[in-house]
Design a protein around this motif. Structure first.
Motif, PDB file in Angstrom:
ATOM      1  N   ILE A  30      45.137 -15.016 -20.978  1.00 13.56           N
ATOM      2  CA  ILE A  30      44.295 -13.826 -21.185  1.00 13.56           C
ATOM      3  C   ILE A  30      43.826 -13.381 -19.801  1.00 13.56           C
ATOM      4  O   ILE A  30      43.327 -14.200 -19.024  1.00 13.56           O
ATOM      5  CB  ILE A  30      43.053 -14.162 -22.055  1.00 13.56           C
ATOM      6  CG1 ILE A  30      43.502 -14.699 -23.416  1.00 13.56           C
ATOM      7  CG2 ILE A  30      42.152 -12.942 -22.218  1.00 13.56           C
ATOM      8  CD1 ILE A  30      42.376 -15.346 -24.203  1.00 13.56           C
ATOM      9  N   VAL A  31      44.017 -12.106 -19.511  1.00 12.67           N
ATOM     10  CA  VAL A  31      43.541 -11.590 -18.219  1.00 12.67           C
ATOM     11  C   VAL A  31      42.266 -10.791 -18.467  1.00 12.67           C
ATOM     12  O   VAL A  31      42.215  -9.967 -19.387  1.00 12.67           O
ATOM     13  CB  VAL A  31      44.608 -10.687 -17.556  1.00 12.67           C
ATOM     14  CG1 VAL A  31      44.054 -10.033 -16.307  1.00 12.67           C
ATOM     15  CG2 VAL A  31      45.859 -11.501 -17.210  1.00 12.67           C
ATOM     16  N   VAL A  32      41.237 -11.055 -17.663  1.00 10.91           N
ATOM     17  CA  VAL A  32      40.001 -10.263 -17.763  1.00 10.91           C
ATOM     18  C   VAL A  32      39.705  -9.649 -16.406  1.00 10.91           C
ATOM     19  O   VAL A  32      39.649 -10.360 -15.395  1.00 10.91           O
ATOM     20  CB  VAL A  32      38.801 -11.133 -18.207  1.00 10.91           C
ATOM     21  CG1 VAL A  32      37.508 -10.313 -18.177  1.00 10.91           C
ATOM     22  CG2 VAL A  32      39.030 -11.675 -19.607  1.00 10.91           C
ATOM     23  N   HIS A  33      39.541  -8.340 -16.402  1.00  9.29           N
ATOM     24  CA  HIS A  33      39.076  -7.690 -15.176  1.00  9.29           C
ATOM     25  C   HIS A  33      37.552  -7.663 -15.208  1.00  9.29           C
ATOM     26  O   HIS A  33      36.944  -7.232 -16.185  1.00  9.29           O
ATOM     27  CB  HIS A  33      39.617  -6.253 -15.086  1.00  9.29           C
ATOM     28  CG  HIS A  33      38.996  -5.508 -13.947  1.00  9.29           C
ATOM     29  ND1 HIS A  33      37.918  -4.663 -14.097  1.00  9.29           N
ATOM     30  CD2 HIS A  33      39.270  -5.541 -12.616  1.00  9.29           C
ATOM     31  CE1 HIS A  33      37.583  -4.190 -12.914  1.00  9.29           C
ATOM     32  NE2 HIS A  33      38.390  -4.709 -11.997  1.00  9.29           N
ATOM     33  N   VAL A  34      36.929  -8.133 -14.106  1.00 14.13           N
ATOM     34  CA  VAL A  34      35.461  -8.139 -14.038  1.00 14.13           C
ATOM     35  C   VAL A  34      35.023  -7.074 -13.036  1.00 14.13           C
ATOM     36  O   VAL A  34      35.494  -7.066 -11.889  1.00 14.13           O
ATOM     37  CB  VAL A  34      34.934  -9.526 -13.579  1.00 14.13           C
ATOM     38  CG1 VAL A  34      33.409  -9.559 -13.668  1.00 14.13           C
ATOM     39  CG2 VAL A  34      35.550 -10.643 -14.403  1.00 14.13           C
ATOM     40  N   MET A  35      34.168  -6.181 -13.484  1.00 18.22           N
ATOM     41  CA  MET A  35      33.717  -5.079 -12.619  1.00 18.22           C
ATOM     42  C   MET A  35      33.074  -5.634 -11.348  1.00 18.22           C
ATOM     43  O   MET A  35      32.267  -6.557 -11.411  1.00 18.22           O
ATOM     44  CB  MET A  35      32.696  -4.245 -13.394  1.00 18.22           C
ATOM     45  CG  MET A  35      32.435  -2.903 -12.796  1.00 18.22           C
ATOM     46  SD  MET A  35      33.937  -1.923 -12.875  1.00 18.22           S
ATOM     47  CE  MET A  35      33.318  -0.398 -13.459  1.00 18.22           C
ATOM     48  N   GLU A  36      33.436  -5.029 -10.205  1.00 17.29           N
ATOM     49  CA  GLU A  36      32.824  -5.458  -8.935  1.00 17.29           C
ATOM     50  C   GLU A  36      31.371  -4.986  -8.872  1.00 17.29           C
ATOM     51  O   GLU A  36      31.029  -3.957  -9.451  1.00 17.29           O
ATOM     52  CB  GLU A  36      33.573  -4.826  -7.765  1.00 17.29           C
ATOM     53  CG  GLU A  36      34.871  -5.490  -7.460  1.00 17.29           C
ATOM     54  CD  GLU A  36      35.634  -4.682  -6.419  1.00 17.29           C
ATOM     55  OE1 GLU A  36      35.191  -4.612  -5.264  1.00 17.29           O
ATOM     56  OE2 GLU A  36      36.671  -4.106  -6.786  1.00 17.29           O
ATOM     57  N   LYS A  37      30.594  -5.710  -8.086  1.00 17.53           N
ATOM     58  CA  LYS A  37      29.175  -5.353  -7.988  1.00 17.53           C
ATOM     59  C   LYS A  37      28.999  -4.054  -7.204  1.00 17.53           C
ATOM     60  O   LYS A  37      28.158  -3.237  -7.522  1.00 17.53           O
ATOM     61  CB  LYS A  37      28.409  -6.477  -7.289  1.00 17.53           C
ATOM     62  CG  LYS A  37      28.260  -7.706  -8.155  1.00 17.53           C
ATOM     63  CD  LYS A  37      27.043  -8.514  -7.720  1.00 17.53           C
ATOM     64  CE  LYS A  37      26.791  -9.646  -8.677  1.00 17.53           C
ATOM     65  NZ  LYS A  37      27.333 -10.921  -8.222  1.00 17.53           N
TER      66      LYS A  37
END
Ligand SMILES: Cc1cc2nc3c(=O)[nH]c(=O)nc-3n(C[C@H](O)[C@H](O)[C@H](O)COP(=O)(O)OP(=O)(O)OC[C@H]3O[C@@H](n4cnc5c(N)ncnc54)[C@H](O)[C@@H]3O)c2cc1C
Length: 454
Positions: A30-37
């Motif tokens: 599963i790939v999750v993109h995490v929003m950058e700060k």
């Protein structure tokens, strides 16, 4: 049991260490993109498009791409995923947040954004040339990985009803316009590299300085979002005839080398002498700079280009930054913030590093007394005013035989009626800046007014 791949600035399949290693485990992924700060609005526009394209690519491998909008909610997301399939291992290529303690054991981080492994460089360098010489002599560039050997066992047959929504941009004419200037995504990045090598690389050393020529690669937004691997570019082009181009990639490495030890570089000058320096500034001047209305053609053309395309040529970035900081005496942090919001390639290390370089408070910076002259620079690098005419419609009828950069300053009657008068006199603003900077350099401790920052 599944492998979770967390991505932030590495939206590619080729030479993506976290994805590559996940594929090798032969477990569902599963790939999750995490929003950058820290993400400016123009870069966010790019990201929104890039994520959609990347999702399509991953669908070919039946890998779901999910999105986490705020890294603070990481544990909730893992609870949700664990309800569907147990997360056994987490891979990333470096993140801008720390994983909660209970996940550290199962997390492995690879580095994918740089040519060299930063840990291999034990000494902190302050000057670019010794840094670049030393890293090339003593460390090995990381080789790009082969294409991962995809296997059907890696499929995840689960419909996720949460974390499925990719970020969206509010409708705005600005984005429609920007769309016509860029092709986004991994395939487009590979195409751009090929085109650059075929058509521009041989003249790069000379052509890169002329801003009307389009003589550079324009790979910066692709590198910013990791749509292309910098290692792939370096491996392909690292040879004697491309020294100049490779040294530009070296400046990028150097910015990250400095950033590693100074994460607060966007706010705090690297040279403490400049910490408390800035005097009050004029808001009208700032607005004129932002809107391309300073009365200096090359500055205005560049700023309007930035607002329209989200990109600006390197020499123009130096010119407009120098004009803001050294002629208008406006704090460099304000310019950095504006660029960060408006550039498609807004980079958390390179942008503040470069602003400090221009302002003279960074490491290996331009000396304080070097103040770019927009008239001379325009004359040298856009001699026929092709670039200026492209972005300033006010000059549509300006005679071709005239020097657009110098003549309207020397002969004010030639200035088009609908084009603003210069907001400052270049010569006297230069002198004011030189005396201010001289005082800073001479002083042991500076205690002027604090900057008024956004
Ligand atoms: C005030 C200012 C702000 C800047 N902000 C950014 C930014 O936010 N993001 C960014 O990527 N670059 C930034 N730069 C550096 C540079 O202007 C851009 O990298 C370059 O213009 C990108 O165009 P290109 O891809 O055609 O470059 P090319 O000339 O084709 O170079 C290839 C790659 O090398 C790297 N590179 C080139 N020049 C530099 C440089 N001077 N410093 C560091 N890396 C470089 C970039 O990754 C670039 O894509 C800034 C420069 C200045 C003066």
């Amino acid at each position: 049991m599944a492998t979770l791949v967390l991505l932030q600035r590495d939206l590619r399949q080729f030479d993506n260490p976290a994805l590559y290693n996940a594929v090798r485990r032969r477990k569902p992924i599963i790939v999750v993109h995490v929003m950058e700060k820290r993400l400016g609005s123009t870069s966010k526009w790019w990201l929104c498009k890039s994520l959609r394209l990347f999702r399509q690519q991953l669908e070919e491998w039946s890998i779901p791409l999910l999105h986490l909008d705020d890294s603070a909610n990481f544990s909730d997301m893992i609870d949700y995923l664990n309800d569907h399939i147990e997360i056994e291992q987490i891979y990333s290529n470096g993140l801008d947040f720390e994983l909660p303690d209970n996940f550290v054991e199962i997390h492995e981080s690879f580095l994918a954004n740089l040519i060299f492994i930063p840990e291999d460089m034990t000494k902190e360098f302050k000057i670019f040339t010794p840094f670049w010489k030393s890293i090339r002599k003593n460390c090995s560039p990381v080789k790009p990985l082969p294409n991962p050997d995809w296997c059907k066992k890696n499929h995840v047959n689960i419909e996720f009803d949460e974390y499925n929504e990719l970020p969206m941009m509010m409708a705005d004419d600005r984005w429609n316009q920007m769309e016509s200037y860029w092709e986004i995504g991994e395939k487009a990045a590979q195409k751009r590299l090929e085109l650059f090598v075929k058509t521009k690389l041989s003249d790069y050393d000379h052509g890169r300085d002329f801003f009307h020529k389009d003589g550079t690669s324009k790979l910066s937004p692709h590198l910013r979002f990791g749509e292309i691997s910098v290692r792939q570019i370096y491996e392909k082009l690292n040879n004697k005839s491309n020294e100049r181009f490779c040294s530009e990639l070296g400046w990028r490495e150097f910015a990250y080398h400095v950033y590693r030890n100074h994460g607060d570089m966007a706010k705090i000058p690297l040279n403490p002498k400049y910490c408390d320096f800035w005097p009050e500034y004029n808001d009208d001047h700032l607005n004129a700079w932002r809107n391309g209305q300073t009365g200096y053609p090359v500055i205005d053309a560049a700023m309007r280009d930035l607002s329209t395309t989200g990109w600006m040529h390197n020499r123009l970035r130096m010119l407009v930054a120098s004009f803001l900081v050294k002629n208008l005496l406006i704090p460099w942090q304000i310019g950095e913030e504006w660029f960060y919001d408006h550039l498609v390639d807004a980079d958390p290390a390179v942008n503040p590093f470069s602003w400090q370089w221009v302002a003279g408070c960074g490491t290996d910076s331009v000396p304080y007394f070097r103040i770019f002259n927009p008239m001379l620079q325009g004359e040298k690098f856009d001699p026929q005013g092709i670039y200026v005419r492209k972005w300033l419609p006010e000059f549509a009828d300006f005679p071709m035989k005239r020097n657009i950069h110098q003549d309207i300053i020397k002969q004010p009657n030639l200035r088009p009626e609908n084009y603003p008068q210069p907001i400052i006199d270049f010569k006297s603003s230069r002198e004011r800046t030189l005396s201010t900077y001289k005082a800073i350099v001479a002083a042991k401790v500076i205690q002027l007014k604090k900057p008024r920052l956004p």
